[in-house]
Design an enzyme around this catalytic site. Structure first.
Site, PDB file in Angstrom:
ATOM      1  N   ARG A   1     -10.029   0.618   8.511  1.00 60.55           N
ATOM      2  CA  ARG A   1      -9.603  -0.776   8.652  1.00 60.55           C
ATOM      3  C   ARG A   1     -10.719  -1.629   9.246  1.00 60.55           C
ATOM      4  O   ARG A   1     -10.557  -2.835   9.378  1.00 60.55           O
ATOM      5  CB  ARG A   1      -8.429  -0.802   9.614  1.00 60.55           C
TER       6      ARG A   1
ATOM      7  N   ARG B   1      11.207  -6.327   5.374  1.00 60.10           N
ATOM      8  CA  ARG B   1      11.026  -4.863   5.272  1.00 60.10           C
ATOM      9  C   ARG B   1      11.966  -4.160   6.250  1.00 60.10           C
ATOM     10  O   ARG B   1      12.086  -4.537   7.408  1.00 60.10           O
ATOM     11  CB  ARG B   1       9.581  -4.499   5.589  1.00 60.10           C
TER      12      ARG B   1
ATOM     13  N   ARG C   1      10.745  -2.626  11.837  1.00 62.72           N
ATOM     14  CA  ARG C   1       9.641  -2.220  12.708  1.00 62.72           C
ATOM     15  C   ARG C   1       9.398  -3.308  13.734  1.00 62.72           C
ATOM     16  O   ARG C   1       9.440  -4.493  13.407  1.00 62.72           O
ATOM     17  CB  ARG C   1       8.371  -2.036  11.857  1.00 62.72           C
TER      18      ARG C   1
ATOM     19  N   ARG D   1      -0.974  -9.999  13.230  1.00 69.48           N
ATOM     20  CA  ARG D   1      -1.546  -8.903  12.418  1.00 69.48           C
ATOM     21  C   ARG D   1      -2.350  -9.454  11.247  1.00 69.48           C
ATOM     22  O   ARG D   1      -3.367  -8.890  10.846  1.00 69.48           O
ATOM     23  CB  ARG D   1      -0.435  -7.984  11.904  1.00 69.48           C
TER      24      ARG D   1
ATOM     25  N   LYS E   1       0.840  -1.209   0.000  1.00 70.29           N
ATOM     26  CA  LYS E   1       0.000   0.000   0.000  1.00 70.29           C
ATOM     27  C   LYS E   1       0.873   1.255   0.000  1.00 70.29           C
ATOM     28  O   LYS E   1       0.666   2.169  -0.799  1.00 70.29           O
ATOM     29  CB  LYS E   1      -0.929   0.015   1.230  1.00 70.29           C
TER      30      LYS E   1
HETATM   31  P1  ADP Z   1       0.908  -1.926   7.467  1.00 71.39           P
HETATM   32  O1  ADP Z   1       1.469  -0.830   6.603  1.00 71.39           O
HETATM   33  O2  ADP Z   1       1.929  -2.983   7.710  1.00 71.39           O
HETATM   34  O3  ADP Z   1      -0.409  -2.396   6.958  1.00 71.39           O
HETATM   35  P2  ADP Z   1       0.305   0.167   9.307  1.00 71.39           P
HETATM   36  O4  ADP Z   1       1.592   0.902   9.314  1.00 71.39           O
HETATM   37  O5  ADP Z   1      -0.792   0.675   8.453  1.00 71.39           O
HETATM   38  O6  ADP Z   1       0.629  -1.330   8.921  1.00 71.39           O
HETATM   39  O7  ADP Z   1      -0.271   0.042  10.780  1.00 71.39           O
HETATM   40  C1  ADP Z   1       0.539  -0.305  11.884  1.00 71.39           C
HETATM   41  C2  ADP Z   1      -0.337  -0.445  13.126  1.00 71.39           C
HETATM   42  O8  ADP Z   1      -0.967   0.820  13.417  1.00 71.39           O
HETATM   43  C3  ADP Z   1      -1.479  -1.431  13.029  1.00 71.39           C
HETATM   44  O9  ADP Z   1      -1.079  -2.769  13.294  1.00 71.39           O
HETATM   45  C4  ADP Z   1      -2.449  -0.896  14.102  1.00 71.39           C
HETATM   46  O10 ADP Z   1      -2.002  -1.205  15.401  1.00 71.39           O
HETATM   47  C5  ADP Z   1      -2.281   0.619  13.919  1.00 71.39           C
HETATM   48  N1  ADP Z   1      -3.257   1.166  12.954  1.00 71.39           N
HETATM   49  C6  ADP Z   1      -2.963   1.781  11.777  1.00 71.39           C
HETATM   50  N2  ADP Z   1      -4.078   2.190  11.153  1.00 71.39           N
HETATM   51  C7  ADP Z   1      -5.120   1.822  11.947  1.00 71.39           C
HETATM   52  C8  ADP Z   1      -6.529   1.939  11.853  1.00 71.39           C
HETATM   53  N3  ADP Z   1      -7.135   2.524  10.800  1.00 71.39           N
HETATM   54  N4  ADP Z   1      -7.276   1.424  12.860  1.00 71.39           N
HETATM   55  C9  ADP Z   1      -6.716   0.851  13.930  1.00 71.39           C
HETATM   56  N5  ADP Z   1      -5.385   0.697  14.079  1.00 71.39           N
HETATM   57  C10 ADP Z   1      -4.586   1.176  13.102  1.00 71.39           C
HETATM   58  P1  ADP Z   2       2.214  -1.932   3.205  1.00 75.15           P
HETATM   59  O1  ADP Z   2       2.220  -0.418   3.190  1.00 75.15           O
HETATM   60  O2  ADP Z   2       1.008  -2.514   2.514  1.00 75.15           O
HETATM   61  O3  ADP Z   2       2.416  -2.510   4.577  1.00 75.15           O
HETATM   62  P2  ADP Z   2       4.843  -1.695   1.896  1.00 75.15           P
HETATM   63  O4  ADP Z   2       4.597  -0.814   0.722  1.00 75.15           O
HETATM   64  O5  ADP Z   2       5.548  -1.140   3.067  1.00 75.15           O
HETATM   65  O6  ADP Z   2       3.462  -2.427   2.328  1.00 75.15           O
HETATM   66  O7  ADP Z   2       5.638  -2.982   1.355  1.00 75.15           O
HETATM   67  C1  ADP Z   2       6.011  -4.064   2.238  1.00 75.15           C
HETATM   68  C2  ADP Z   2       7.408  -4.570   1.843  1.00 75.15           C
HETATM   69  O8  ADP Z   2       7.343  -5.225   0.575  1.00 75.15           O
HETATM   70  C3  ADP Z   2       8.458  -3.469   1.704  1.00 75.15           C
HETATM   71  O9  ADP Z   2       9.691  -3.992   2.143  1.00 75.15           O
HETATM   72  C4  ADP Z   2       8.484  -3.172   0.194  1.00 75.15           C
HETATM   73  O10 ADP Z   2       9.776  -2.726  -0.204  1.00 75.15           O
HETATM   74  C5  ADP Z   2       8.135  -4.528  -0.416  1.00 75.15           C
HETATM   75  N1  ADP Z   2       7.281  -4.452  -1.605  1.00 75.15           N
HETATM   76  C6  ADP Z   2       6.254  -3.595  -1.842  1.00 75.15           C
HETATM   77  N2  ADP Z   2       5.644  -3.881  -3.013  1.00 75.15           N
HETATM   78  C7  ADP Z   2       6.293  -4.961  -3.531  1.00 75.15           C
HETATM   79  C8  ADP Z   2       6.121  -5.736  -4.724  1.00 75.15           C
HETATM   80  N3  ADP Z   2       5.134  -5.460  -5.578  1.00 75.15           N
HETATM   81  N4  ADP Z   2       6.985  -6.776  -4.925  1.00 75.15           N
HETATM   82  C9  ADP Z   2       7.938  -7.065  -4.025  1.00 75.15           C
HETATM   83  N5  ADP Z   2       8.149  -6.376  -2.878  1.00 75.15           N
HETATM   84  C10 ADP Z   2       7.334  -5.328  -2.634  1.00 75.15           C
END
Ligand code: ADP
Ligand code: ADP
Length: 253
Positions: free
Chosen positions: A122, A161, A194, A205, A47
């Site tokens: 979410r 990551r 992280r 998660r 994302k």
């Molecule tokens: P990822 O990018 O790996 O999907 P995020 O960085 O978006 O994870 O979120 C990290 C953490 O922050 C989540 O596991 C949750 O604890 C909290 N969080 C983020 N967005 C929300 C939301 N919309 N509602 C509740 N908790 C959230």
């Molecule tokens: P999210 O915001 O959904 O948690 P990230 O954009 O942070 O996901 O991506 C998660 C991990 O996967 C990062 O280490 C990123 O560099 C890698 N990544 C993202 N998109 C791709 C893809 N299409 N193919 C391979 N690796 C990816």
């Protein structure tokens, strides 16, 4: 989270680079009056990576709840103190806290012409609050962009990551490594894992995603707002497909 140079280095699990000749045309800058977008998907689906590209294309204010919360935890603000333990465990922060954080931004002047939300909503409750607020302002959500990827793929992505300490620039040990091990190419700060990307928390998660966020995806589907993208493809290909879908929406508008 941004892939700093838009490239993915060769590595296990990487899908072949997209062949532009078989892809739909990339959208020209959109003419829709307001582009109100949300990104949904499992943790690690890409994302943040796609958000980085969409922001460049459309110059949208971008609000990532994960980034906002991590900054609050780092600062030790009241929001950070409230959210920290939930995040460490991999649980969702309560809806009322998140809704307050995001509604303030969506209602702000910066987002008056459109926005890109990453990580919010979410839960169905959060989606309802956003929808009610937009309705009350005579605004609409343009689309919910679902970036999906199977659990095995997101587990590989999250375990590799690494995020830079200064600006959260995102790398992957195999798929997008930095030029110098452990150092951000863009600002020279150290690359860290992280806390919630450790194996035990990742599994939790993912359970939370399946239990609490999947129903939200169905909710958007039922409203005809969901656009589905295969996040297991290469980043460029995912980006091109999203751009094509946005161009279609513009044509239909
Ligand atoms: P990822 O990018 O790996 O999907 P995020 O960085 O978006 O994870 O979120 C990290 C953490 O922050 C989540 O596991 C949750 O604890 C909290 N969080 C983020 N967005 C929300 C939301 N919309 N509602 C509740 N908790 C959230
Ligand atoms: P999210 O915001 O959904 O948690 P990230 O954009 O942070 O996901 O991506 C998660 C991990 O996967 C990062 O280490 C990123 O560099 C890698 N990544 C993202 N998109 C791709 C893809 N299409 N193919 C391979 N690796 C990816």
């Amino acid at each position: 989270m941004a892939l700093p140079n838009g490239q993915v280095a060769p590595g296990i699990g990487q899908l072949p680079t997209a062949n532009p000749s078989v892809l739909p045309a990339i959208a020209s800058p959109l003419l829709m009056s307001e582009l109100n977008l949300i990104l949904v998907g499992p943790p690690g689906a890409g994302k943040g990576t796609q958000a980085d590209r969409l922001r460049k294309d459309h110059d949208l204010p971008y609000y990532s709840t994960g980034d906002i919360l991590r900054a609050a935890v780092k600062e030790g603000s009241p929001l950070g103190k409230e959210a920290g333990d939930y995040m460490k465990r991999g649980d969702l922060v309560p809806d009322e806290v998140m809704c307050e954080v995001i509604m303030e931004r969506v209602d702000g002047e910066e987002a008056a012409g459109g926005f890109l939300l990453d990580g919010f909503p979410r839960t169905v409750r959060q989606a309802e609050v956003l929808s009610d607020r937009l309705d009350a302002r005579g605004r609409d959500l343009t689309a919910a962009l679902l970036i999906d990827a199977p659990d095995e793929e997101v587990i590989k992505r999250l375990s590799g990551r690494r995020v830079c300490a200064e600006n959260q620039h995102t790398y992957h040990l195999l798929f997008n490594p930095p030029k110098r091990e452990g150092v951000c190419d863009r600002d020279g700060s150290p690359l860290l894992q992280r806390d919630d990307d450790r194996e035990e928390t990742v599994a939790y998660r993912l359970r939370v995603f399946h239990d609490q966020t999947k129903p939200l995806i169905e909710w958007y589907e039922s409203k005809g707002l969901l656009r589905h993208f295969d996040g297991s493809r290469a980043p460029d290909e995912v980006h091109q497909r999203i751009s094509a879908a946005l161009a279609e929406l513009e044509e239909a508008a």
